[in-house]
Scaffold this active site. Structure first.
Site, PDB file in Angstrom:
ATOM      1  N   VAL A  15      10.519  -9.011   1.162  1.00 53.62           N
ATOM      2  CA  VAL A  15       9.065  -8.931   1.354  1.00 53.62           C
ATOM      3  C   VAL A  15       8.628  -7.527   0.937  1.00 53.62           C
ATOM      4  O   VAL A  15       9.210  -6.534   1.400  1.00 53.62           O
ATOM      5  CB  VAL A  15       8.700  -9.152   2.840  1.00 53.62           C
ATOM      6  CG1 VAL A  15       7.199  -9.004   3.056  1.00 53.62           C
ATOM      7  CG2 VAL A  15       9.180 -10.521   3.310  1.00 53.62           C
ATOM      8  N   ASP A  51      -6.107  -7.843   3.376  1.00 54.47           N
ATOM      9  CA  ASP A  51      -6.606  -6.463   3.392  1.00 54.47           C
ATOM     10  C   ASP A  51      -6.186  -5.846   4.726  1.00 54.47           C
ATOM     11  O   ASP A  51      -6.778  -6.134   5.771  1.00 54.47           O
ATOM     12  CB  ASP A  51      -8.136  -6.449   3.237  1.00 54.47           C
ATOM     13  CG  ASP A  51      -8.674  -5.017   3.225  1.00 54.47           C
ATOM     14  OD1 ASP A  51      -7.887  -4.079   3.500  1.00 54.47           O
ATOM     15  OD2 ASP A  51      -9.868  -4.839   2.957  1.00 54.47           O
ATOM     16  N   ASN A  61       5.756  -0.646   1.882  1.00 51.99           N
ATOM     17  CA  ASN A  61       5.297   0.271   0.835  1.00 51.99           C
ATOM     18  C   ASN A  61       3.804   0.555   0.904  1.00 51.99           C
ATOM     19  O   ASN A  61       3.352   1.621   0.474  1.00 51.99           O
ATOM     20  CB  ASN A  61       5.646  -0.347  -0.536  1.00 51.99           C
ATOM     21  CG  ASN A  61       4.929   0.337  -1.670  1.00 51.99           C
ATOM     22  OD1 ASN A  61       5.292   1.433  -2.083  1.00 51.99           O
ATOM     23  ND2 ASN A  61       3.875  -0.296  -2.185  1.00 51.99           N
ATOM     24  N   SER A  83       6.553  10.408   2.387  1.00 54.55           N
ATOM     25  CA  SER A  83       5.930  11.218   1.338  1.00 54.55           C
ATOM     26  C   SER A  83       6.206  12.699   1.608  1.00 54.55           C
ATOM     27  O   SER A  83       6.455  13.087   2.749  1.00 54.55           O
ATOM     28  CB  SER A  83       4.419  10.968   1.381  1.00 54.55           C
ATOM     29  OG  SER A  83       3.728  11.909   0.613  1.00 54.55           O
ATOM     30  N   TYR A  92      -3.521  11.895   6.256  1.00 52.36           N
ATOM     31  CA  TYR A  92      -2.430  11.255   5.506  1.00 52.36           C
ATOM     32  C   TYR A  92      -1.095  11.892   5.891  1.00 52.36           C
ATOM     33  O   TYR A  92      -0.103  11.200   6.140  1.00 52.36           O
ATOM     34  CB  TYR A  92      -2.697  11.413   4.006  1.00 52.36           C
ATOM     35  CG  TYR A  92      -1.611  10.838   3.111  1.00 52.36           C
ATOM     36  CD1 TYR A  92      -1.463   9.462   2.957  1.00 52.36           C
ATOM     37  CD2 TYR A  92      -0.740  11.684   2.414  1.00 52.36           C
ATOM     38  CE1 TYR A  92      -0.479   8.938   2.134  1.00 52.36           C
ATOM     39  CE2 TYR A  92       0.242  11.163   1.589  1.00 52.36           C
ATOM     40  CZ  TYR A  92       0.365   9.788   1.447  1.00 52.36           C
ATOM     41  OH  TYR A  92       1.342   9.275   0.629  1.00 52.36           O
ATOM     42  N   VAL A 134       4.389  10.597  -7.874  1.00 54.52           N
ATOM     43  CA  VAL A 134       4.832   9.560  -8.820  1.00 54.52           C
ATOM     44  C   VAL A 134       3.567   9.131  -9.558  1.00 54.52           C
ATOM     45  O   VAL A 134       2.489   9.071  -8.940  1.00 54.52           O
ATOM     46  CB  VAL A 134       5.408   8.350  -8.037  1.00 54.52           C
ATOM     47  CG1 VAL A 134       5.766   7.206  -8.982  1.00 54.52           C
ATOM     48  CG2 VAL A 134       6.616   8.755  -7.193  1.00 54.52           C
ATOM     49  N   SER A 161       0.697   6.998 -10.615  1.00 59.32           N
ATOM     50  CA  SER A 161       0.129   5.738 -10.068  1.00 59.32           C
ATOM     51  C   SER A 161      -1.367   5.926  -9.882  1.00 59.32           C
ATOM     52  O   SER A 161      -1.885   7.031 -10.033  1.00 59.32           O
ATOM     53  CB  SER A 161       0.762   5.382  -8.715  1.00 59.32           C
ATOM     54  OG  SER A 161       0.192   6.169  -7.694  1.00 59.32           O
TER      55      SER A 161
END
Ligand SMILES: NC(=O)c1ccc[n+]([C@@H]2O[C@H](COP(=O)([O-])OP(=O)(O)OC[C@H]3O[C@@H](n4cnc5c(N)ncnc54)[C@H](OP(=O)(O)O)[C@@H]3O)[C@@H](O)[C@H]2O)c1
EC number: 1.1.1.330
Length: 356
Positions: free
Chosen positions: A75, A129, A156, A216, A229, A262, A264
């Site tokens: 998944v 969502d 992720n 991160s 974050y 990365v 993106s």
């Protein structure tokens, strides 16, 4: 004081001095030894350790065209773009069926078609969502997954600030979305999927389960102007390491993956470089090194797998330190200047839009 008393005192001082010197030497030797061991382990993990075999997690490779690939399921959340899309493709290429969960159904359908035709595995899609945090989101995940033999969960999905912003100016909606998507949805999805992994590995002897969660550098280093974050990813570090302790004896490997930038849509970086891999390069490094710490030598159940990220993590940890004033100051200046450039760009775009 007589001459002999003076000699005695000097000898006593020398004894104390000797003890101090030997203690300092022992500490020095201990530090050099642990540093050398940790550095050797870093080099071994990044450059020499063989890739892991995913049969361990139940991978079944398809013989092209026979439709027999992927007996077990993985998944992937946030699967329709960037890093998540690569997790889905690379796990399919190893022989897993894939449940793709993300926000945009049309993107999920295109990817699902691409994966099933290229890798001859089954796919399912689920558009949710996560920012809405509705109970129905998690009821849907339960319904979709209850009869699937899942062995892998990739947590992720994630959101960052649209641009670096002082904490006191962070909009309520952005603040809530970051915590809801990065933290609440990860915890709740894991509570649904981990018991299914437990059942799958109980009924298929000899295989293990795997739960990877995206951390991160923003969570590794306290990051001014990305404070919410940064906090959300630091939360995932402790949560994931704690969960690893709980599940390791039940046959499930739980690991937090730390990454610097990365390319993106989240990072808004288009071109890769030595320190900024593209999602394909990054995910390859993650999947080939599960079980190795690479740059995260000081952390249990954590990996900083991409080689330049690993060297950066190890370098910061062993020089200025993750929580140092120096690292915080550098990070502050870097994100302040990114904010200034982002605001200028916004103003330019707004001016151009007004002209049209
Ligand atoms: N890129 C980096 O530099 C970097 C560095 C360190 C860590 N990370 C972490 O890596 C993970 C993936 O990042 P990325 O750069 O690949 O991001 P990305 O390219 O922006 O992709 C994000 C994915 O998550 C989905 N998503 C976003 N909000 C969602 C929501 N509310 N509900 C459901 N799905 C949602 C998106 O779906 P849609 O397609 O519908 O938009 C997309 O599939 C994140 O956890 C991020 O924090 C990234």
């Amino acid at each position: 004081m007589s001459f002999f008393e003076g000699i005695k005192e000097l000898t006593n001082d020398c004894k104390l001095l000797n003890i101090l010197l030997y203690t300092a030497l022992s500490i020095g030797i201990f530090k050099i030894t642990t540093f050398s061991l940790s550095f050797s382990s870093l080099i071994f993990d990044i450059f020499l350790k063989p890739s892991i075999n995913y049969k361990k997690y139940g991978a079944v490779k398809s013989t092209k065209g026979d439709g027999k690939g992927g007996a077990k399921w993985a998944v992937v959340t946030g699967a329709s773009d960037g890093i998540g899309k690569e997790y889905a493709k690379q796990l399919a290429s190893k022989g897993f069926n894939i449940l793709l969960i993300s926000r945009t159904q049309s993107k999920l359908e295109i990817l699902s078609e691409e994966i099933s035709s290229e890798f001859k595995v089954e796919t399912k899609t689920l558009a949710i969502d996560f920012s809405t945090d509705k109970p129905s989101n998690y009821e849907l995940i339960s319904q979709f997954t209850k009869n699937l033999p899942i062995t892998i969960l990739i947590n992720n999905v994630g959101q960052s600030h649209s641009i670096p912003v002082p904490f006191l100016q962070t909009q309520d909606e952005e603040l809530r979305n970051i915590i809801t998507i990065n933290n609440i949805s990860t915890l709740k999805t894991t509570q649904i999927i981990a018991p299914i992994i437990q059942n799958t590995i109980k009924s298929s002897k000899g295989i293990r389960g795997l739960i990877l969660t995206m951390g991160s550098f923003g969570g590794l280093l306290p990051t001014p102007y990305l404070a919410t974050y940064s906090g959300s990813k630091a939360f995932l570090q402790n949560w994931s390491s704690a969960l690893s302790g709980e599940l390791k004896n039940e046959g499930i490997d739980v690991e937090l993956i730390i990454s610097y930038l990365v390319t993106s849509s989240m990072s808004k970086i288009k071109y890769s470089s030595a320190t900024i891999p593209n999602p394909k390069q990054f995910v390859k490094s993650v999947l080939s090194s599960v079980g190795s710490r690479s740059g995260a030598q000081e952390r249990y159940a954590t990996s900083t797998p991409y080689w330049t990220h690993a060297l950066m993590h190890f370098g910061i940890e062993n020089t200025v330190g993750i929580y140092s004033k120096f690292a915080n100051g550098l990070n502050f200046n870097m994100h302040k200047s990114i904010r200034i450039r982002a605001l200028k760009k916004q103003a330019r775009l707004e001016a151009e839009a007004k002209k049209q």
